[in-house]
Motif scaffolding. Structure first.
Motif, short mmCIF file in Angstrom:
data_model
loop_
_atom_site.label_atom_id
_atom_site.label_comp_id
_atom_site.label_asym_id
_atom_site.label_seq_id
_atom_site.Cartn_x
_atom_site.Cartn_y
_atom_site.Cartn_z
N TRP A 1 36.57 35.52 27.05
CA TRP A 1 36.12 36.73 27.73
C TRP A 1 35.44 36.40 29.06
O TRP A 1 35.68 37.07 30.06
CB TRP A 1 35.16 37.53 26.82
N ALA A 2 34.62 35.36 29.04
CA ALA A 2 33.93 34.98 30.28
C ALA A 2 34.94 34.62 31.36
O ALA A 2 34.79 35.00 32.53
CB ALA A 2 32.99 33.81 30.02
N SER A 3 35.99 33.91 30.98
CA SER A 3 36.98 33.51 31.97
C SER A 3 37.80 34.68 32.47
O SER A 3 38.10 34.77 33.66
CB SER A 3 37.93 32.47 31.38
N ILE A 4 38.15 35.57 31.56
CA ILE A 4 38.96 36.73 31.97
C ILE A 4 38.22 37.52 33.04
O ILE A 4 38.81 38.04 33.98
CB ILE A 4 39.30 37.62 30.75
N VAL A 5 36.89 37.59 32.90
CA VAL A 5 36.11 38.34 33.88
C VAL A 5 35.93 37.56 35.17
O VAL A 5 36.08 38.10 36.27
CB VAL A 5 34.73 38.72 33.28
N THR A 6 35.62 36.27 35.06
CA THR A 6 35.19 35.54 36.27
C THR A 6 36.34 34.91 37.07
O THR A 6 36.28 34.90 38.30
CB THR A 6 34.20 34.42 35.91
N VAL A 7 37.36 34.39 36.38
CA VAL A 7 38.38 33.62 37.11
C VAL A 7 39.08 34.43 38.21
O VAL A 7 39.20 33.95 39.34
CB VAL A 7 39.39 32.98 36.14
N PRO A 8 39.50 35.68 37.94
CA PRO A 8 40.13 36.43 39.04
C PRO A 8 39.20 36.59 40.24
O PRO A 8 39.65 36.51 41.38
CB PRO A 8 40.45 37.79 38.40
N VAL A 9 37.90 36.79 39.97
CA VAL A 9 36.94 36.96 41.07
C VAL A 9 36.86 35.66 41.88
O VAL A 9 36.89 35.67 43.12
CB VAL A 9 35.55 37.35 40.52
N VAL A 10 36.76 34.53 41.17
CA VAL A 10 36.65 33.24 41.84
C VAL A 10 37.89 32.99 42.70
O VAL A 10 37.79 32.66 43.89
CB VAL A 10 36.47 32.09 40.82
N VAL A 11 39.07 33.19 42.11
CA VAL A 11 40.31 32.96 42.86
C VAL A 11 40.34 33.89 44.07
O VAL A 11 40.72 33.48 45.18
CB VAL A 11 41.53 33.17 41.94
N GLY A 12 39.88 35.13 43.88
CA GLY A 12 39.86 36.08 44.98
C GLY A 12 39.00 35.61 46.13
O GLY A 12 39.46 35.56 47.27
N TYR A 13 37.75 35.22 45.85
CA TYR A 13 36.91 34.87 47.00
C TYR A 13 37.26 33.52 47.60
O TYR A 13 37.08 33.29 48.78
CB TYR A 13 35.41 35.06 46.76
N GLN A 14 37.82 32.62 46.78
CA GLN A 14 38.27 31.36 47.39
C GLN A 14 39.46 31.61 48.32
O GLN A 14 39.53 31.05 49.41
CB GLN A 14 38.62 30.34 46.31
N ALA A 15 40.36 32.47 47.89
CA ALA A 15 41.51 32.80 48.75
C ALA A 15 41.02 33.44 50.05
O ALA A 15 41.51 33.12 51.14
CB ALA A 15 42.46 33.74 48.02
N TRP A 16 40.01 34.31 49.92
CA TRP A 16 39.46 34.96 51.12
C TRP A 16 38.88 33.91 52.08
O TRP A 16 39.04 34.01 53.30
CB TRP A 16 38.40 35.98 50.69
N THR A 17 38.20 32.89 51.54
CA THR A 17 37.66 31.83 52.39
C THR A 17 38.77 31.16 53.20
O THR A 17 38.63 30.91 54.39
CB THR A 17 36.96 30.76 51.54
N TYR A 18 39.88 30.85 52.51
CA TYR A 18 41.00 30.23 53.23
C TYR A 18 41.51 31.16 54.33
O TYR A 18 41.90 30.72 55.40
CB TYR A 18 42.12 29.87 52.25
N TRP A 19 41.51 32.47 54.04
CA TRP A 19 41.98 33.44 55.03
C TRP A 19 41.02 33.47 56.22
O TRP A 19 41.45 33.45 57.37
CB TRP A 19 42.09 34.81 54.36
N VAL A 20 39.71 33.48 55.95
CA VAL A 20 38.72 33.54 57.04
C VAL A 20 38.89 32.33 57.97
O VAL A 20 38.84 32.47 59.20
CB VAL A 20 37.29 33.58 56.47
#
Lengths: 503, 357
Positions: B308-327
């Motif tokens: 459950w912890a991963s289902i909640v957090t992993v998409p968020v982590v992948v999202g903001y890391q991808a955003w960093t690469y975009w920035v």
């Protein structure tokens, strides 16, 4: 020395190293975030300079904090594999969550904060440092929850088939009353550390600027120095001094709560902290004892405050507290034969050192607040010296506190919970890996040397940057123009624009 | 798939993410003396080149490194027995990896703090150490797990360092090293501009064929000794991706080349974890002592909690890391590097400070 002793020394050395750096990171991240917030809200560029100045010191510290932290994540498996097998079902979850929730957050957004000064909109950039601040504090929560489970195991049962502790209630682990007391105590210690660090540097600069302004013949320079002392260092220092005051009060309250919990949950630890060798009713608080200490028979109590320990433990002056000898007998009868006494000398003195060293910050807060009252800018040389002398004291207090709490639970790795599953307990002998002492010795020497060298460099860099003061090229924030430039097309076209920051 | 099997895949994904992201970080670090240097240039120019290299990974390398910390944490939580046996068994390789990672963290972060050629040289040594050691030793470590360790009935490692050093493991180490160098060179060609972009692609082109040979040689050896259907498919994918890398680097197609090296790394991760699937760590003493998924896993409840912890957090982590690469998506050239803002090694004397203002 056998592999057990070397492994214990190694874990102790690497953890103490890590925790020299951690409290400064935990406390300084929110303080830098506050400085940047004040600048963003008021537009006062002095707070921008303060953000950049303390931000640099924060980053120098953060790097070594990360470096020493990586080791910890691996060390459980490397040196304490039997422990890892026994508790992994419970202990692993907060560790994994720490990585998922906190480490990703702090590392990613710190990168954005460092490199994003001219690339991100101002408010987004400010949000980055706040997320870093939340991340470092969240990681503290998870790892303290893991540690507190070792001190007071809850939410788990012993599975006789797998012969290990198994998680049955995750919520109970995360809301362990030991965690709820240890986390705010550690946080308060961290804020005390960062507050002392910032206040001391601020005071030193205030004094230095005032004295230089007096000495110089250059009128313009003297005026700049005075302005900086009054509008940059004084407000930053006052802010940090109040952080010390608030965290000092929080430390005392949470420390008292923690002490009461320890008397209930780990009576052996508190008995040895007080040199309480035999069960007493209305136990006195020992201020000074002499003797070899690691031996109850040799202890002579010199100064003591009657009934105080009983009061600290239970809020009543005539409570009966178990002594070391009685607890030893109790464990012998309930768990089996063995020596269940921690090192009495270390626990006794580490406890007193923790409280004593915290006095350094208290002294600095009193002196600082008095000499900067009502708009005053101090120029007393000895105040500057006092400030410098106060810097190491909270670090020493933090280390002493952790040495006390960790060595006080010896010989246990998982201390039996008096009201929990009686089968969940593990001594350090049972937890250590099956490594040869030579192997562990190699890693002990390697880490000690590498950390030692890096600590010297860390100290020199912090000192060098603190003495240099705010840098000229950080006097003004990047303009909005450059921010828009960088955010625009992102193609090779804006190659002529220099990066606002590059390693 | 049962919950422990799903968690085996999660651990595999975390390590694959680590190899993918830190693969180019290590590659960039290893290429410091090559792409970061050119014949006939001044010391100053060379330093600017090396700063371009470091800054291509500057904002992201720390976040990339967290993948392995979380990977180890997930391993601890989901398979305590695996974590315990692997980390105590591979003691010395992991110790060296740690020393490398420590050196790299501080070298990257502290390099620009002091403006002094000797200081920077030491930091470059630290970055090199922290890139070469882990790149090679992670390959050695995982090859050892795939081949099996001398573990007894209690899953305790009872061998010595000699049991970890053999041709199969060394080839595994060489394979990850050369793969990460190529991945890093391709990454650099994507992230730099002008002459350094060309130089990076040239390195990648030269390395493409040797990389394919080494990676496939290790893959075939592994297939012959421990192969399954999954690893066979992954090996085929790795082979195709390696050929695509060679073609794309020759045609200077940077994005395609990066996709291809990423695919090779992903395929290698599938080969590694596909091999481990049978027994997490086979025992070379007695197959009865093999550490299996069922034998190493946490309780069902723990796996549910971390799921459950991963289902909640992993998409968020992948999202903001991808955003960093975009920035930080823009290319960096030597012209973008600001002049050094580091301090001198020693503070100027007080009198000098007085005059400076």
């Amino acid at each position: 020395m056998n592999a057990l002793d070397i492994s214990r020394w190694q874990f102790g050395i690497t953890t103490v190293y890590h925790f020299i750096l951690v409290p400064l990171t935990i406390g300084l991240a929110p303080m830098v975030a506050v400085m940047q917030t004040v600048w963003t809200v008021t537009g006062n560029e002095q707070w921008y300079r303060a953000t950049k100045f303390f931000g640099k010191l924060f980053l120098i510290n953060f790097a070594l904090g990360v470096a020493t932290g990586i080791v910890q994540e691996f060390q459980f498996g490397m040196n304490w594999s039997e422990y890892s097998r026994f508790v992994g079902d419970v202990f692993g979850a907060p560790l994994a969550l720490e990585g998922l929730v906190a480490f990703f957050l702090e590392s990613t957004f710190l990168g954005l904060w460092i490199f994003g000064w001219a690339r991100l909109p101002k408010k987004v950039h400010l949000a980055c440092i706040w997320l870093v601040a939340i991340g470092v504090n969240a990681s503290a929560y998870f790892i303290i929850a893991a540690n507190s489970w070792m001190q007071h195991p809850v939410g788990a049962r012993f599975n006789p088939e797998t012969k290990r502790a198994e998680l049955v209630d995750f919520w109970a682990v995360m809301t362990n009353n030991t965690t709820l007391a240890a986390f705010p105590h550690t946080l308060a210690g961290s804020f005390l550390t960062a507050g002392t660090f910032v206040a001391a540097i601020g005071i030193w600069w205030m004094v230095r600027n005032s004295r230089r302004a007096k000495r110089t013949a250059d009128v313009e320079l003297a005026s700049t120095l005075r302005t900086d002392a009054r509008t940059l260092y004084r407000p930053v220092t006052r802010f940090a001094l109040w952080v010390i005051v608030v965290s000092g009060v929080a430390l005392a309250i949470t420390g008292d709560v923690q002490g009461k919990l320890m008397f209930e949950q780990q009576p052996m630890k508190m008995a040895s902290a007080e040199s309480l060798c035999h069960t007493e009713t209305g136990a006195a608080f020992s201020v000074l004892t002499i003797g070899t200490h690691n031996n109850c028979d040799s202890i002579t109590r010199v100064i003591e405050l009657p009934n105080l320990t009983s009061f600290l433990a239970t809020n009543t002056f005539d409570a009966t507290l178990p002594g070391v000898a009685e607890m030893q007998q109790f464990y012998n009868e309930t768990v089996g034969p063995g020596d269940y006494r921690p090192n009495l000398f270390v626990t006794y003195w580490a406890f007193r050192a923790m409280i004593g060293w915290a006095g350094g910050s208290a002294l600095l807060a009193l002196a600082g607040l008095w000499f900067t009252r009502k708009g005053r800018v101090p120029e007393s040389k000895w105040l500057g010296r006092l400030a410098i002398a106060a810097i190491p004291t909270p670090f020493l207090a933090n280390s002493s506190g952790w040495v006390f709490t960790e060595m006080g639970r010896q010989p246990w790795m998982v201390v039996p919970n008096p009201t929990g599953d009686p089968n969940i307990h593990l001594t350090v002998q049972q937890g250590v890996s099956n490594n040869s002492s030579a192997t562990v010795l190699v890693s002990l020497i390697t880490f000690t040397l590498v950390y030692g060298a890096l600590a010297v460099i860390w100290f020199s860099l912090i000192r060098r940057y603190a003495v240099e003061g705010p840098l000229a090229h950080d006097a003004h924030p990047p303009t909005d123009d450059s921010a828009r430039d960088g955010d625009g097309d992102g193609a090779d076209d804006d190659a002529s624009e220099k990066l606002s920051f590059a390693y | 798939m049962s919950l422990p099997e799903i968690w085996f895949v999660v651990v595999a994904v975390l390590f694959a993410g680590y190899f993918l992201l830190e693969g180019f970080d290590f590659g960039v670090g290893m290429l410091m003396p090559f792409v970061g240097r050119r014949r006939g240039e001044t010391a100053q120019e060379g330093d600017v080149r090396r700063r371009v290299l470091i800054n291509t990974i500057g904002p992201v390398w720390d976040g990339n490194e967290v993948w392995v910390i979380t990977g180890a944490g997930a391993m601890f939580a989901a398979f305590p027995g695996w974590y315990a046996t692997m980390f105590s068994g591979l003691y010395l390789p992991l110790l060296l990896i740690l020393v490398g990672l420590i050196a790299r963290v501080v070298a990257i972060e502290w390099r620009g703090k002091i403006d002094d050629p000797r200081w920077r040289r030491w930091c470059d040594v630290g970055i090199g150490l922290g890139s070469w050691l882990p790149a090679f030793l992670w390959g050695v470590a995982f090859a050892n797990l795939m081949r099996g360790l001398p573990i007894n009935a209690d899953h305790q490692f009872v061998g010595g360092i000699g049991d970890l050093v053999h041709p199969y493991a060394l080839l595994g180490g060489v394979a990850t090293t050369i793969l990460f160098v190529t991945h890093g060179a391709v990454f650099l060609s994507l992230k730099t501009a002008d002459e350094m972009r060309v130089a990076s692609m040239t390195v990648a082109r030269r390395l493409a064929v040797p990389t394919a040979v080494v990676v496939l040689a290790f893959g075939l050896w592994n297939q012959a000794e421990h192969g399954t259907r999954v690893t066979a498919i992954a090996l085929a994918v790795a082979a195709v991706a390696a050929v695509v890398t060679a073609i794309a680097t020759t045609a200077r197609r940077e994005v395609l080349a990066f996709v291809a090296t990423s695919l090779t790394i992903a395929a290698v991760a599938v080969i590694i974890f596909g091999t481990l699937w049978g027994a997490l760590i086979p025992s070379t003493i007695d197959p009865a002592f093999d550490l299996t998924i069922a034998g190493a896993t946490s309780s069902h409840y723990t796996l549910t909690v971390i799921s459950w912890a991963s289902i909640v957090t992993v998409p968020v982590v992948v999202g903001y890391q991808a955003w960093t690469y975009w920035v930080f998506r823009q290319r960096i050239s030597t012209r973008d590097i600001p002049s050094s803002i580091g301090l001198s090694m020693r503070a100027p004397s007080d009198a000098a400070a007085e005059n400076r203002s």
